[in-house]
Design an enzyme around this catalytic site. Structure first.
Site, PDB file in Angstrom:
ATOM      1  CG  ASP A 148      40.182  36.630  33.224  1.00 55.91           C
ATOM      2  OD1 ASP A 148      39.597  37.667  32.857  1.00 55.91           O
ATOM      3  OD2 ASP A 148      41.332  36.617  33.701  1.00 55.91           O
TER       4      ASP A 148
ATOM      5  CG  ASP B 229      43.774  41.086  34.937  1.00 56.61           C
ATOM      6  OD1 ASP B 229      43.766  39.868  35.198  1.00 56.61           O
ATOM      7  OD2 ASP B 229      42.827  41.676  34.393  1.00 56.61           O
TER       8      ASP B 229
HETATM    9  C1  DX5 Z   1      39.488  39.059  37.502  1.00 56.84           C
HETATM   10  C2  DX5 Z   1      40.126  38.828  36.134  1.00 56.84           C
HETATM   11  C3  DX5 Z   1      40.312  40.117  35.382  1.00 56.84           C
HETATM   12  C4  DX5 Z   1      38.972  40.838  35.181  1.00 56.84           C
HETATM   13  C5  DX5 Z   1      39.199  42.130  34.449  1.00 56.84           C
HETATM   14  O1  DX5 Z   1      39.609  37.900  38.265  1.00 56.84           O
HETATM   15  O2  DX5 Z   1      41.388  38.226  36.258  1.00 56.84           O
HETATM   16  O3  DX5 Z   1      40.934  39.804  34.131  1.00 56.84           O
HETATM   17  O4  DX5 Z   1      38.110  40.007  34.443  1.00 56.84           O
HETATM   18  O5  DX5 Z   1      37.927  42.689  34.253  1.00 56.84           O
HETATM   19  P1  DX5 Z   1      37.679  44.234  34.595  1.00 56.84           P
HETATM   20  O6  DX5 Z   1      38.612  45.005  33.708  1.00 56.84           O
HETATM   21  O7  DX5 Z   1      36.213  44.428  34.246  1.00 56.84           O
HETATM   22  O8  DX5 Z   1      37.989  44.413  36.046  1.00 56.84           O
HETATM   23 ZN    ZN Z   2      42.569  38.199  34.420  1.00 61.31          ZN
END
Ligand code: DX5
Ligand code: ZN
Length: 223
Positions: A34, A176
């Site tokens: 990310d 996601d």
């Molecule tokens: C949010 C990111 C995601 C997030 C997923 O902006 O793109 O990839 O980190 O994390 P969880 O699964 O904890 O929501």
């Molecule tokens: Zn992400």
């Protein structure tokens, strides 16, 4: 079978190599990286160098989730830093078609990401015109891990599944954000090919429940 991507955003960065080993031992299919610059989303994460370090530790495909404006500006540096998939936000490009072409110049498999408030059908012209590897629907508003899953995402996944099947393209459907014990099964049933998750896995690396999650996803067969 469905696949699992794990983001390292909330991993233990003081023990990153060992966290990656544990995630690999669980059967992860993609490392989800990310990238946030504090403009497109209200948070800052890492530059290309952090991904170079991850690349040294794992052979798994890396999908780089670019939460920055005009992400094509960084396509070359992330390709060099080991990205296999380059996921760009529909909302972050002044001209998405030219951004896609620019990114594909560096051998990146390009994905399109839609925020929760962007209509799924906005992606259709691009799936028709370009070889889009992944269509990713956000289950949260981007910027942070550990947020709650937006329930409307399930209906959006169903809509995207029908669109991809109708177009007959080989684009994979990913979700996601907020994917966890209470949301992942309905995402699978709605047609997701890839589940991207962070805190659900990185906060419970050794648990039986996490192993169960991977097993269920990998065993899942769409009706
Ligand atoms: C949010 C990111 C995601 C997030 C997923 O902006 O793109 O990839 O980190 O994390 P969880 O699964 O904890 O929501
Ligand atoms: Zn992400």
């Amino acid at each position: 079978m469905a696949k699992v991507a794990v983001t390292l955003l909330n991993a233990d960065w003081s023990n990153l190599a060992s966290d990656i080993r544990k995630i690999e031992a669980l059967g992860v299919d993609f490392i989800h990286h990310d990238v946030m610059d504090g403009h497109f989303v209200p948070n800052i994460s890492f530059g290309a160098y952090a991904q170079e370090c991850i690349r040294k530790v794992t052979k798994k495909p890396i999908e780089t989730h670019m939460m920055v404006y005009e992400p094509q500006r960084f396509a070359e540096s992330y390709a060099k830093a080991g990205s296999n998939y380059y996921l760009i936000h529909f909302e972050s490009c002044g001209n998405l078609a030219s951004a896609i072409k620019e990114c594909q110049k560096y051998g990146l498999k390009v994905g399109i990401v839609l925020n929760p408030n962007t209509n799924v059908e906005e992606a259709e012209p691009y799936l028709r015109k370009f070889d889009i590897a992944i269509l990713l629907l956000m289950g949260v508003y981007p910027g942070f891990g550990g947020q709650s899953f937006i329930p409307e995402t399930v209906g959006r996944l169903r809509q995207a599944r029908h669109m991809i099947d109708r177009l007959g393209v080989r684009t994979l459907l990913e979700v996601d954000g907020g994917v966890n014990e209470s949301s992942y099964r309905e995402c699978l049933e709605a047609g997701a090919d890839i589940l991207a998750t962070g805190s659900y896995v990185t906060k419970n690396l050794g648990s039986r429940e996490t192993r169960e999650f991977f097993k269920t996803a990998h065993a899942f067969r769409r009706k």
